[in-house]
Each structure stands twice: as C-alpha cells, then as structure tokens.
Design a protein around this motif. Structure first.
Motif, short mmCIF file in Angstrom:
data_model
loop_
_atom_site.label_atom_id
_atom_site.label_comp_id
_atom_site.label_asym_id
_atom_site.label_seq_id
_atom_site.Cartn_x
_atom_site.Cartn_y
_atom_site.Cartn_z
N GLU A 1 23.34 33.15 59.81
CA GLU A 1 22.76 34.42 59.40
C GLU A 1 23.46 35.55 60.14
N PRO A 2 23.62 36.71 59.48
CA PRO A 2 24.32 37.82 60.14
C PRO A 2 23.77 38.05 61.55
N ALA A 3 24.68 38.07 62.52
CA ALA A 3 24.24 38.10 63.91
C ALA A 3 24.63 39.41 64.58
N ASP A 4 24.00 39.67 65.73
CA ASP A 4 24.30 40.89 66.48
C ASP A 4 25.62 40.77 67.22
N VAL A 5 25.87 39.55 67.71
CA VAL A 5 27.04 39.31 68.55
C VAL A 5 27.82 38.13 67.98
N SER A 6 29.12 38.24 68.03
CA SER A 6 29.95 37.12 67.58
C SER A 6 30.79 36.63 68.76
N LEU A 7 30.78 35.31 68.96
CA LEU A 7 31.51 34.73 70.10
C LEU A 7 32.46 33.67 69.60
N SER A 8 33.67 33.65 70.12
CA SER A 8 34.60 32.60 69.75
C SER A 8 35.23 32.00 71.00
N THR A 9 35.42 30.69 70.97
CA THR A 9 36.06 30.01 72.10
C THR A 9 37.59 30.00 71.96
N ALA A 10 38.10 30.70 70.93
CA ALA A 10 39.52 30.55 70.59
C ALA A 10 40.49 30.93 71.72
N ALA A 11 40.02 31.71 72.70
CA ALA A 11 40.93 32.08 73.80
C ALA A 11 40.83 31.10 74.97
N MET A 12 39.97 30.11 74.84
CA MET A 12 39.83 29.11 75.92
C MET A 12 40.66 27.89 75.55
N THR A 13 41.92 27.92 75.97
CA THR A 13 42.86 26.91 75.45
C THR A 13 43.55 26.11 76.55
N ARG A 14 43.01 26.15 77.77
CA ARG A 14 43.73 25.50 78.87
C ARG A 14 43.51 23.99 78.90
N VAL A 15 44.55 23.30 79.37
CA VAL A 15 44.40 21.89 79.72
C VAL A 15 43.95 21.88 81.18
N LEU A 16 42.81 21.31 81.45
CA LEU A 16 42.26 21.37 82.82
C LEU A 16 42.72 20.20 83.67
N GLN A 17 42.93 19.07 83.02
CA GLN A 17 43.32 17.88 83.78
C GLN A 17 43.98 16.89 82.83
N TYR A 18 45.16 16.44 83.18
CA TYR A 18 45.79 15.44 82.34
C TYR A 18 46.67 14.54 83.21
N GLU A 19 46.22 13.33 83.41
CA GLU A 19 47.01 12.33 84.12
C GLU A 19 47.23 11.20 83.11
N PRO A 20 48.43 11.19 82.49
CA PRO A 20 48.66 10.22 81.41
C PRO A 20 48.34 8.78 81.82
N ARG A 21 48.59 8.44 83.08
CA ARG A 21 48.37 7.06 83.50
C ARG A 21 46.89 6.71 83.62
N ASP A 22 46.03 7.73 83.62
CA ASP A 22 44.58 7.46 83.60
C ASP A 22 44.05 7.34 82.17
N LEU A 23 44.89 7.69 81.21
CA LEU A 23 44.48 7.68 79.80
C LEU A 23 43.25 8.56 79.56
N THR A 24 43.21 9.71 80.23
CA THR A 24 42.13 10.68 80.01
C THR A 24 42.71 12.09 80.02
N ILE A 25 42.01 12.99 79.37
CA ILE A 25 42.42 14.40 79.39
C ILE A 25 41.18 15.28 79.32
N SER A 26 41.26 16.42 79.99
CA SER A 26 40.17 17.39 79.96
C SER A 26 40.73 18.73 79.50
N VAL A 27 40.15 19.28 78.43
CA VAL A 27 40.66 20.55 77.88
C VAL A 27 39.51 21.51 77.60
#
Lengths: 477, 393
Positions: free
Chosen positions: B52-78
């Motif tokens: 529904e039409p809202a007062d405020v619009s928020l987008s996560t589109a500028a939150m694009t960082r890779v926070l943690q990536y250790e390929p040998r752990d086979l996990t990633i945090s973004v």
C-alpha cells in the motif's frame, strides 16, 4: 508440587496405566543423556492428539509446567523437567501413520524411533536421512524439538531440512497444522521456526518428513594417522579439492582405544587419530572420489588408508562410531560431551587448544566428532568422587565453548542448548537477539509453562545451577 | 523493464549503507508511525501483494558488501542488497556455487530472493534458501539488529528465526545480512531434453528417473506451450545431471533416449537460463499476464499440469507448477477451480493495476491466524510492507 485435583483429572483422563507418579517410577524420568537431572511430578502417556490437548488444558487450568519427552537420549537436558510439573512422554504415540513413497513422504507420530522410519521403508530404496548416533532409540519428536543432526548431515542436512509439516499443540490447547507434504507453501515458515525450538513453544503431535532415494553405491574409508594435526589437515584438504563426502568423522587415539575395546570394529589401537569417511552416490563418481580421498589423506601424512571391503566391515566401523559414548562408560565413570562448532579451517587449532585445556586442568579429553562440518565433540572424562574434578570439568568445557565462539563458531551443532548451555547463550548472541527469541517464546507460551528454564539464560551463574545437579552419583552411564 | 505505477507511487527510496543505518531508518520511520515500503532492487515488484502507498520507502540496494568469505570454509556472509548475480560470479571464481537459480537473477538482491523465497530448477537436489542459508541478521522496526544462526554450517543455538524471514516479503523486519553455505561446483554436467507426445508418457518417464540410480539435480517438465516458446516440441522433460565425465557418459546412455537432445556447456547454460527466467520474460511480453504457482505432491503433478490450458512449467521432482495466463481473470478462474479441488495455489504475479483487488491467496488455512500474531509482534501498527504478503498481511 502438582495439585491433587490436577492429578485426579489426569488420572481420570488417561486411566491407571496412562501415567506414573510414584517416586520410584519418576526417578527413571529425571535424567536424559546429559549430566543434569530434575524430577517431574507426574509422567503422562498420551495416545492421541486429543489426549495431548486434554493434558495441556489441565496443565493450563492449574498453571503447571509441561515438558515433552521422547526417548530421553538428548544431550543438553532438553527433556528434563527442570521446574517439575508434567512430563508428556510420547512413547505410546509411536505409530507411523503413512508411508507415501510415491510422494517421497512419511507421516509419523512423535514417539516413532528415528531408525524405524528407515526400517519401515526397507527394501523400497528409500530412507530417512537424519541419523543421530542415538538413532536406534531417539524419537522423531525429540529430533524435531532439538533439530537433531548426525554424521550424514554433512551431505543431507539436519532435521529441519527433512521436516515439511507439523501438527502442534500450543500451551492453550489450540492445535495447528503447519506445512504439509507440499513444498513452498505461501506465508511464514512456522514449520521451520518450531523445528529446533526445544519444546519451549509447542508440543509436536505429528510430523511429515521427506524420504530420500538410497544412493547406488556407498564406500567407507578409514584413514589412519600418527598425528591428529594431519587428520585435521586432511579435512581442509578434502574441501580444497572439492571432494564431497557424505560423512567425515574423526576419532582420536584415546577414543580409538575405548571404542575398539568395546566394539572390536577393527580400529587401530596405536594410531593418534583416524578419519572415517563415507562417500555415496553414482557409482562412477564414488569410485573416483575414493581415489581422490586416498590422495588427499596421503598428501597430509596418513599412515594408511583402508577401504571397507564389505557391508559387514562398513557396518562394524559405524557401529563403533555410533556406540562410542557407550564405550566411554567402560573407562570413565562419568563424562561430559561438548557440541561446539568451528569453521572447517579452524579444526587443527581447535584440537590443539583442546589439548592445552586438557593439560591445564589435568583431565583426559577425547575427541570424536563430525569433522566434515566442524562440529566438535570433545569428551571430558572425570570422576565425581574426586574432589574438584567436577568444577574443573565445567570450567574446561566452558573454555572450549568460548574458544569455538571466538573462532566464529557456535556452542551447539546438533545437541541443542537445553539447560546445559543456556547461560552461555549470552556469549554467543546479543541482548537484542536473546530478547527476540524470548518474545517468540512468549507469543506461543505467554505463561512460560513450556519447558521452562531452557535455551534462554535464566540469569543465574552456571556453577550455581550445575553443581547440585552434578553431585556424586548423579550421572550413571 | 516496465516500471509499475505502484512502485512510482512510493516515495523515492532511502538507501541505508549498512545494517545499522537500515535499522536506524526503520526505527526513525516507526517511531513517527510512518508506513514503510521496503524492497531490495524491486525486481519482483509485481510479485505477491502490492505494498500500500507508504510514507517512507527503503531499499537495501546500497548494502552490497561481502562481510566474510573464506572459500576453504565453504561459507560466505554478505549484505542483503548484494545482487545475486554478483555473488554467484564471486563464488564461481573458486568453483563454488549457491544454486538457488532465482528468476530476475541479474537484478535481484540476495535479501529480495530470500524475502520472496524464489528458487529454480536445481532445487530438486540442493533445496531452497531454507536449506542454503545458515545465518542471518535482520533489522526490526525498533531499530535492533537481530542475529539468527551464524557462519558455520551446523548450528542449533537458539530459535531458528531466520526461517520465518524467508518468504515473509519484508512484512516482519528487514533482512540485513545473509550467510550462505557454499557448494563445490561439480566436475562435469550435462542436460538431456526428452520430448514426449503425451503428458502420461512424460510423467511415466519422470517416475522411472526419480526411482533410478542416477538422480538428476533438476527435473523440469515443460508443457507444449512453454516448450514451444523455447523452440522445442511436445511435453519436454528436462534433466540436469552432475558428476564426473564418466558418470555423465553413463547418464547419457541410461537416461537420454534416441530422440533426446543432449546439451552441454554454453548451450546447456542458455537453456536453463531461459527456464529460470521464463517468468520475467513472460511478464515483459504480457503486461496483462498473471503467473500462478501451485504446490502439489509428485502424484498430483500430472493432474495439475493437465488442468492448464496455458503455458506451464513444473519442477517435476519437487511438485511446484508455474502457469502463465495472458489475462489475470483466466488465472482467477483457474485458481477458483483449483481451490475447490483442495490444491494449494496462489497468484504469484499479477498486473499492477489489478493486484489490489485480486484474491491472490484464496485458501491460507488456519495457521494464518498464527502468522498474524507474529506480524503483530514485529509490527503492531502494521507499518511495514502493508499488504505485501498476498494481501493477507
């Protein structure tokens, strides 16, 4: 104390054979597979969802706590009636309601034993994937509550990945059905939220699970090492080479001796560590991976790499692994199992740290664990009759868990938080996070009568809670 | 891509740069009782209910960082605003993958994919976000960052709150950080396209394959109208196999009959991309079109697929059917008859000018009551993404 009127109502509902309340009977329900204990006021044995609803309504009327219980094999005190009250034992709700191979599903009551699901479809080419080491005894209801794992969860995922629907009873007596045989139903994933909620929000009365096709070929490898560092490095090497085993278990030298004496599975007595590695899948892929594992293990200094030659040899190796906790009882009167998790690349330093803790406290700590996913099970052997052993054990265990947290891991990979690690939750999660969990619990259980004193910190210090529960003779294995 | 009037109705979005700013922005709006429209890249703005039409619009589109990536752990945090395509390319450098295969894959953000619980063909083997996500941070309207799970592949510490965010369409909180487990890419892959004259034969072949010894990682069934769109004929059973070259060779012998088409390399990738992006392409072409999603058992799949007189694609090994109606009223008619047959179906995508009056989710079941209580707990004043959960929440 349970009000007399509440007992009367429960007795009337369930009949004389539907409950236990004599102290000599209740003693059998005061412990699980962990080290704590507390006695319920009454144990009731419902046969139907309607029974469970009626029990829950009586509990509500009299403001009594409710604790669900499967087989009591849990390792974190999840089914211990910490605040007394009613223990709802699901052993008589043990029917497999439906096997639906065409749709790769089974619908079971919570008291069904884990392995019985797989046995029920034996010969059909299907199986139920989550395989906790206690799978010959533990129940699906308990598995759902704790979100249980097992060696093969490395490839297949834990319980939550195989539970698609639930029937649950809320503490106010309302019954909900969540999920179902179908996937991707719209709306919030209540099934996923409630799986692993450790009995603190609902009682589970029906479970819809996924059945999987058995793989074409299974190969089991035993890699033997003169140093546990080398075994740990092999785990990292397996990942680096993109080999995808379905299980990678590590047993250290102390454990090997205990297991071999108890099971005679063929484990070497003079090794520092072994890896028990299982590969499953399409024949050609498995055969190639056997060679890749051999190379990886040898490149990390394995003394010997053995391939199980027959199904019997394979089963014996697994029997040794899965019965390990029983084997410890032959050597040490009491032990304390930890369940911390570290990133896979941190296994070697974690093992070293555990070695240092062992020296520091003068306690034998043996390791048997799911190395493939970094789920450590250091087992601290101690003797409650020796003054100070208990305090040292608790301190050593917490040091190890703190190390896991600092390494970016977790305090529990599959055993649950229960009443064993709830005070450590504050080390792992922020106050905001714990508060959100508390609000979820309150939403389902506003009077805090569902398995009270579990998962979330109670605010008391660990030692205060654990010491009395760990008194002499408390743990018998 | 066509912009919807609904999206332009919302104010231009605030773009927090990190999880804390996202939490602060939510709290700032909520304390002033402002309604909020929350999105990632808005690639799926036609999906589910309109906000529904809202007062405020928020987008996560500028939150694009890779926070943690250790390929040998086979996990990633973004961060949640990272585009799935960027994430996929990043982990591919280490021969790893997050095989979600979502539609709108070039523009969609990780957070949006989770919030909408979108997935694709390879879910047969690898599952959905429910199975691949190992941890999450979400921001609440109170401005708090809440953690669920962590960065290790096995973790049962505390309530699995992340599960409730998957498929919640941003109606509870804002997904801020997502941790995935990674899967090594198989050494070899190939796909086989098996054409059939009738649905019966296609289903019989699927049943044989599901019981066979060489399980495909994807089994999709295209009806004649959808297979024609992709340049094929008849009912098309599309199988994707993974393993090593010897295993693939055997699968080819065992699964690919003489009239089967074998796809490898770029050709294979192109085929699956077309299947994965069928919905976006359809919506681009038919502005008045609607997409229905039906969840059914494997046994029901034949009946559900035969009920469609439109183009349809099924995840034939999972029981998810997508049907493409060029007009929304036809989708509504189908949905009415499906609900009468106790099938579990929704209108997944509908034209923007009609969504606010369509019954997108006709039979939500009794557990909707519990869902509303959860919504109430997170958002007592109904500020966040009002109406987005198929207009029920």
């Amino acid at each position: 104390m349970l009000p007399a009127k509440a007992k009367e109502k429960l007795a009337q509902l369930l009949g004389p054979r539907g409950y236990l309340d004599r102290p000599e009977d209740l003693i059998l329900y005061e412990y699980d597979g962990s080290v704590d204990k507390a006695r319920p006021d009454i144990v009731v044995f419902p046969r139907t969802t309607e029974d469970v609803v009626a029990i829950v309504r009586i509990a509500r009327e009299f403001g009594v706590p409710i604790v669900g219980r499967g087989a009591g094999t849990g390792l974190s005190g999840g089914s211990i009636a910490r605040a007394g009250g009613i223990t709802v034992a699901f052993s008589r709700m043990n029917r497999i309601l439906e096997i639906d191979l065409e749709n790769e599903r089974a619908v079971v009551q919570p008291g069904v034993v884990n392995l019985d699901v797989t046995l029920a479809v034996d010969g059909s080419g299907y199986f139920y994937a989550p395989d906790p080491s206690s799978q010959r005894a533990c129940t699906i209801g308990g598995n759902v509550s704790e979100n249980a794992g097992g060696p093969h969860t490395l490839a297949y995922g834990v319980t939550t990945n195989h539970v698609l629907g639930l029937e649950v009873v809320l503490p106010d007596g309302t019954v909900y059905t969540t999920g179902g045989k179908e996937l991707d139903l719209p709306g919030y994933d209540l099934t996923g939220l409630l799986t692993g909620s450790e009995g603190t929000m609902v009682l589970v009365t029906k479970v819809t699970v996924r059945l999987m096709r058995k793989p074409e070929l299974v190969k089991t490898i035993l890699a033997i090492y003169d140093s546990d560092d080398d075994a740990g490095r092999t785990v990292a090497e397996i990942t680096a080479r993109a080999i995808t085993p379905v299980a990678v278990e590590m047993l250290d030298g102390v454990m090997l001796k205990m297991v071999e004496q108890a099971t005679h599975a063929g484990y070497p007595l003079d090794a520092a560590a072994v890896l028990l590695i299982e590969l499953e899948g399409i024949r050609e892929v498995v055969e190639e991976q056997v060679e890749q594992i051999r190379e990886a293990a040898q490149s990390c200094g394995a003394r010997e790499v053995r391939l199980a030659k027959s199904a019997e040899e394979r089963e014996l190796l697994w029997k040794g692994r899965k019965n390990a906790f029983g084997a410890i009882g032959r050597v040490s009167p009491t032990y304390y199992v930890q369940d911390g998790v570290v990133p896979r690349t941190k296994i070697v330093p974690t093992l070293r740290f555990i070695g240092e803790v062992s020296k520091k406290y003068g306690l034998i700590i043996s390791n048997i664990f799911h190395a493939g996913d970094g789920n450590m099970h250091p087992i601290i052997l101690f003797d409650t009759r020796k003054a100070g052993d208990l305090e040292k054990t608790i301190a050593a265990g917490e040091e190890i868990l703190q190390y896991c947290i600092d390494a970016g891991g977790s305090i529990t990979g599959e055993h649950g938080v229960g009443m064993e690690k709830n005070e450590m939750m504050g080390h792992l999660f922020s106050a905001e996070t714990l508060d959100m969990m508390r609000r979820f619990k309150e939403l389902f259980d506003p009077d805090n009568r569902m398995n009270p004193g579990k998962v979330l910190p109670t605010g008391k210090g660990c030692l205060e809670i654990r010491q009395p529960a760990l008194g002499p003779g408390a743990a018998t294995y | 891509m066509e912009k919807s009037s609904q999206v332009t109705l919302q104010p231009s979005p605030v773009l927090p740069r990190n999880p804390q700013e996202l939490a602060d922005a939510l709290a700032a709006a909520a304390t002033r009782n402002r309604t909020i429209a929350l999105a990632g890249a808005s690639s799926k703005h036609l999906m589910a209910g309109p906000v529904e039409p809202a007062d405020v619009s928020l987008s996560t589109a500028a939150m694009t960082r890779v926070l943690q990536y250790e390929p040998r752990d086979l996990t990633i945090s973004v961060e949640a605003g990272m585009r799935y395509a960027d994430l996929d390319r990043l982990v591919a450098q280490n021969r790893q993958m997050i095989p979600l295969d979502p539609p709108f894959s070039e523009t969609a953000t990780v957070g949006g994919i989770l919030a909408s619980n979108t997935s694709g063909p390879r879910r047969r083997l690898y599952g959905t976000a429910r199975d691949l996500v190992i941890g999450m941070k979400f921001a609440t309207l109170e401005g708090k960052l809440v953690q669920s799970g962590g960065t290790v592949v096995k973790n049962v510490a505390g309530l699995d709150m992340g599960k409730i965010m998957i498929g919640s369409f941003g109606t509870l909180a804002a997904i801020a950080v997502v941790n995935f487990k990674l899967i090594p890419r198989p050494a070899a892959e190939a796909s086989f396209l098996l054409p059939f004259d009738g649905l019966d034969q296609a289903i019989a072949a699927r049943n044989r394959i599901l019981k066979g010894q060489t399980p495909p990682i994807a089994i999709d069934l295209l009806n004649p109208l959808s297979s024609a769109q992709l340049g094929y004929k008849g009912h098309l059973l599309a199988l994707r196999l993974a393993g090593n070259t010897v295993a693939i060779e055997r699968c080819r012998r065992e699964l690919a009959a003489r009239d089967a088409l074998v796809l490898e390399g770029k050709e294979e990738a192109r085929f699956w991309k077309q299947v994965q992006e069928y919905t976006p392409h359809f919506l681009e072409k038919f502005s008045q079109g609607a997409v229905v999603r039906a969840s059914c058992t494997l046994a029901q799949l034949k009946e559900v697929m035969s009920s469609f007189e439109t183009a349809a694609i099924a995840r034939a090994g999972s029981g998810i059917c997508y049907a493409y109606f060029t007009r929304a009223d036809a989708a509504v008619r189908w949905l009415t008859s499906a609900t009468g047959r106790d099938w579990k179906a929704i209108i997944e995508f509908a034209p923007d000018d009609q969504r606010d009056r369509l019954d997108l989710w006709p039979a939500p079941g009794a557990e909707l009551e519990m869902m509303k209580k959860i919504k109430q707990m997170f958002d007592p004043n109904g500020l966040l993404n009002r109406g987005r959960l198929f207009r029920h929440i």
